[in-house]
Design an enzyme around this catalytic site. Sequence first.
Site, PDB file in Angstrom:
ATOM      1  N   CYS A 197      45.311  42.838  52.492  1.00 39.49           N
ATOM      2  CA  CYS A 197      44.219  42.930  51.527  1.00 39.49           C
ATOM      3  C   CYS A 197      43.435  41.647  51.720  1.00 39.49           C
ATOM      4  CB  CYS A 197      44.721  43.048  50.090  1.00 39.49           C
ATOM      5  SG  CYS A 197      43.346  42.938  48.921  1.00 39.49           S
ATOM      6  N   CYS A 247      42.264  40.235  47.988  1.00 46.62           N
ATOM      7  CA  CYS A 247      43.223  39.656  47.037  1.00 46.62           C
ATOM      8  C   CYS A 247      44.645  40.032  47.439  1.00 46.62           C
ATOM      9  CB  CYS A 247      42.901  40.085  45.612  1.00 46.62           C
ATOM     10  SG  CYS A 247      42.478  41.825  45.424  1.00 46.62           S
ATOM     11  N   SER A 248      45.245  41.029  46.785  1.00 49.00           N
ATOM     12  CA  SER A 248      46.633  41.377  47.117  1.00 49.00           C
ATOM     13  C   SER A 248      46.913  42.843  46.835  1.00 49.00           C
ATOM     14  CB  SER A 248      47.594  40.489  46.343  1.00 49.00           C
ATOM     15  OG  SER A 248      47.350  40.631  44.953  1.00 49.00           O
ATOM     16  N   CYS A 249      45.933  43.743  47.006  1.00 48.58           N
ATOM     17  CA  CYS A 249      46.139  45.171  46.749  1.00 48.58           C
ATOM     18  C   CYS A 249      47.285  45.685  47.615  1.00 48.58           C
ATOM     19  CB  CYS A 249      44.862  45.955  47.041  1.00 48.58           C
ATOM     20  SG  CYS A 249      43.504  45.452  45.965  1.00 48.58           S
TER      21      CYS A 249
END
Length: 205
Positions: A110, A113-115
């Site tokens: 991602c 961000c951190s999906c």
Amino acid sequence: MQELFEYSDDREERNAARANALESLLIEKGIIGEQSIDKILEYFDTKMGPFNGARIVARAWTDETFKEWLVEDTPGAIASMDFPTGMAGAEGEHMRAVANGPYDHNMIICTLCSCYPFPVLGLPPYWYKDPAFRARAAREPRAVLEEFGLNLGPDVRVHLWDSSAQIRWFVIPERPYGTSGWSEEELVRLVTPESMMGVALAESP
Ligand code: FE
């Protein structure tokens, strides 16, 4: 920009201390209960984690029709299996699976961000959120994969899948050699979270 990616060695301890302090404060203010955080963590330990993804991959390894369905309509194929409620929700509505092949290797990141596909992989590891990992994986995926110990041949194409709030990807690694005749239950043990992120292959038997 370089200094943005430089962290002190104790950053994980410091972040853990900050999280504990925030939890204490939220409990003290009566915003969450004493057990709230533990309950959420327990949910990710027992209901929503990479053990779900491993079952899905093992099913795909033993059933080619299911594998095709999984790639075409990931939530539909997953809904045909017996999973606890919640598998479709909580970031799981828009999951997509991509399958590795002899000449194709997939990797999920991602960049924003951190999906991450929570229902099949649980919570992302610390490094998945690291700005340096996110930037370098996009810029030089082969170098990053080598640092993970994965050396792909020059004839293997690397495909990067950037997860977002719209689509969350996971990888169907290749079934390891030497596992013909193995049951789904036996195969599950070879499917690691890292292999479903594309930073490793499935374990060898
Ligand atoms: Fe994200």
